[in-house]
Design a protein around this motif. Structure first.
Motif, PDB file in Angstrom:
ATOM      1  N   HIS A   9       3.466  -0.070   4.338  1.00 43.99           N
ATOM      2  CA  HIS A   9       2.808  -0.613   3.151  1.00 43.99           C
ATOM      3  C   HIS A   9       3.839  -1.240   2.214  1.00 43.99           C
ATOM      4  CE1 HIS A   9      -1.049   1.334   4.048  1.00 43.99           C
ATOM      5  NE2 HIS A   9      -0.321   2.375   4.447  1.00 43.99           N
ATOM      6  N   LEU A  65      -5.066  -8.320  -3.535  1.00 43.66           N
ATOM      7  CA  LEU A  65      -4.130  -7.614  -2.674  1.00 43.66           C
ATOM      8  C   LEU A  65      -4.277  -8.026  -1.217  1.00 43.66           C
ATOM      9  CD1 LEU A  65      -4.549  -4.036  -4.208  1.00 43.66           C
ATOM     10  CD2 LEU A  65      -2.733  -5.688  -4.659  1.00 43.66           C
ATOM     11  N   ASP A  67      -3.768  -6.803   2.909  1.00 43.31           N
ATOM     12  CA  ASP A  67      -4.148  -5.581   3.652  1.00 43.31           C
ATOM     13  C   ASP A  67      -3.132  -4.452   3.526  1.00 43.31           C
ATOM     14  OD1 ASP A  67      -6.434  -6.797   4.476  1.00 43.31           O
ATOM     15  OD2 ASP A  67      -5.764  -7.197   6.516  1.00 43.31           O
ATOM     16  N   ASP A  68      -1.846  -4.793   3.503  1.00 38.10           N
ATOM     17  CA  ASP A  68      -0.809  -3.758   3.550  1.00 38.10           C
ATOM     18  C   ASP A  68      -0.283  -3.366   2.168  1.00 38.10           C
ATOM     19  OD1 ASP A  68       0.467  -6.177   3.036  1.00 38.10           O
ATOM     20  OD2 ASP A  68       2.226  -5.682   4.252  1.00 38.10           O
ATOM     21  N   GLU A  69      -0.887  -3.878   1.109  1.00 40.28           N
ATOM     22  CA  GLU A  69      -0.344  -3.651  -0.234  1.00 40.28           C
ATOM     23  C   GLU A  69      -1.048  -2.495  -0.952  1.00 40.28           C
ATOM     24  OE1 GLU A  69       1.327  -8.061  -1.412  1.00 40.28           O
ATOM     25  OE2 GLU A  69      -0.732  -7.578  -1.962  1.00 40.28           O
ATOM     26  N   ILE A  70      -0.241  -1.746  -1.707  1.00 41.59           N
ATOM     27  CA  ILE A  70      -0.746  -0.682  -2.585  1.00 41.59           C
ATOM     28  C   ILE A  70      -0.261  -1.013  -3.993  1.00 41.59           C
ATOM     29  CG2 ILE A  70      -0.719   1.771  -3.158  1.00 41.59           C
ATOM     30  CD1 ILE A  70      -0.071   2.337  -0.210  1.00 41.59           C
ATOM     31  N   LYS A 115      -4.376   1.399  -6.016  1.00 42.01           N
ATOM     32  CA  LYS A 115      -5.444   0.606  -5.407  1.00 42.01           C
ATOM     33  C   LYS A 115      -4.974  -0.120  -4.149  1.00 42.01           C
ATOM     34  CE  LYS A 115      -8.786  -2.958  -6.645  1.00 42.01           C
ATOM     35  NZ  LYS A 115      -9.386  -3.729  -7.739  1.00 42.01           N
ATOM     36  N   THR A 116      -5.852  -0.138  -3.149  1.00 40.29           N
ATOM     37  CA  THR A 116      -5.698  -0.990  -1.968  1.00 40.29           C
ATOM     38  C   THR A 116      -6.948  -1.870  -1.903  1.00 40.29           C
ATOM     39  OG1 THR A 116      -6.844   0.528  -0.468  1.00 40.29           O
ATOM     40  CG2 THR A 116      -4.458   0.862  -0.745  1.00 40.29           C
ATOM     41  N   THR A 192      -3.279   6.695   1.418  1.00 40.25           N
ATOM     42  CA  THR A 192      -2.800   6.284   2.744  1.00 40.25           C
ATOM     43  C   THR A 192      -3.436   7.114   3.853  1.00 40.25           C
ATOM     44  OG1 THR A 192      -0.860   7.699   2.440  1.00 40.25           O
ATOM     45  CG2 THR A 192      -0.597   5.352   1.933  1.00 40.25           C
TER      46      THR A 192
END
Length: 193
Positions: A9, A65, A67-70, A115-116, A192
């Motif tokens: 991430h 965002l 897909d892989d971002e938090i 947030k995702t 996660t």
């Protein structure tokens, strides 16, 4: 370990606060800072923890965002005598805020939003801070020589005024500084899953 869960991430911190950035570094979390100008208005009927909860989520909603971002956003208020003390807009307002806190206990509420694209977690924590009596000269010295304008309640507990004036804390020191790190760790773990 959290680092293992985060390895696929990209962590985005939506805060220019050097304190929040340092906390993430101390937690050994790799991140990048992304800032946006956001109107931090909130409905006038909100009270207490509802205010920083609302603002944390409002800030997060401004970002798109991958897909892989938090994304991590946060907000802190000082709640004192039934009203919020936010960032002062003048030196006089900063002086007045600090003067109102002297010889009293106030509540500091810090919220964060993690947030995702699929999930949002909003949590908050509060701590109670007690100040001794402060002289006018002490308050004026702090307002003139430090940066009260970018801090909720016009003070930073880690700065001179905290060193000489705070006589007690009930709750997390990190919550008072603006980021409940214990809740951030858990929220990153949970998001996660």
């Amino acid at each position: 370990m959290l680092q293992e869960r985060l390895k696929n991430h990209k962590i985005i911190l939506a805060s220019g606060s050097p304190r929040r950035q340092q906390f993430l570094k101390d937690l050994k979390i790799d991140f990048e800072v992304r800032l946006k100008e956001i109107d931090e208005s909130y409905p006038p009927d909100l009270t207490g923890s509802h205010i920083p909860d609302y603002l944390s989520e409002l800030k997060a909603d401004a970002y798109e965002l991958e897909d892989d971002e938090i994304l991590i956003t946060g907000d802190t208020i000082v709640w004192h005598e039934g009203k919020p003390l936010e960032k002062p807009e003048s030196e006089l307002q900063a002086y007045t805020m600090i003067k109102s806190l002297a010889e009293k206990t106030h509540q500091v509420i810090s919220s964060l939003c993690v947030k995702t694209i699929k999930k949002t977690i909003v949590v908050n924590d509060s701590a109670f801070v007690k100040f001794r009596a402060l002289t006018d000269d002490e308050i004026i010295h702090y307002v003139k020589h430090y940066q009260p304008m970018d801090k909720a309640g016009a003070y930073g507990i880690q700065e001179w005024i905290g060193l000489i004036g705070v006589t007690g804390i009930e709750g997390s020191f990190f919550t008072v500084m603006g980021l409940p790190t214990h809740l951030l760790y858990k929220a990153l773990y949970d998001i996660t899953e």
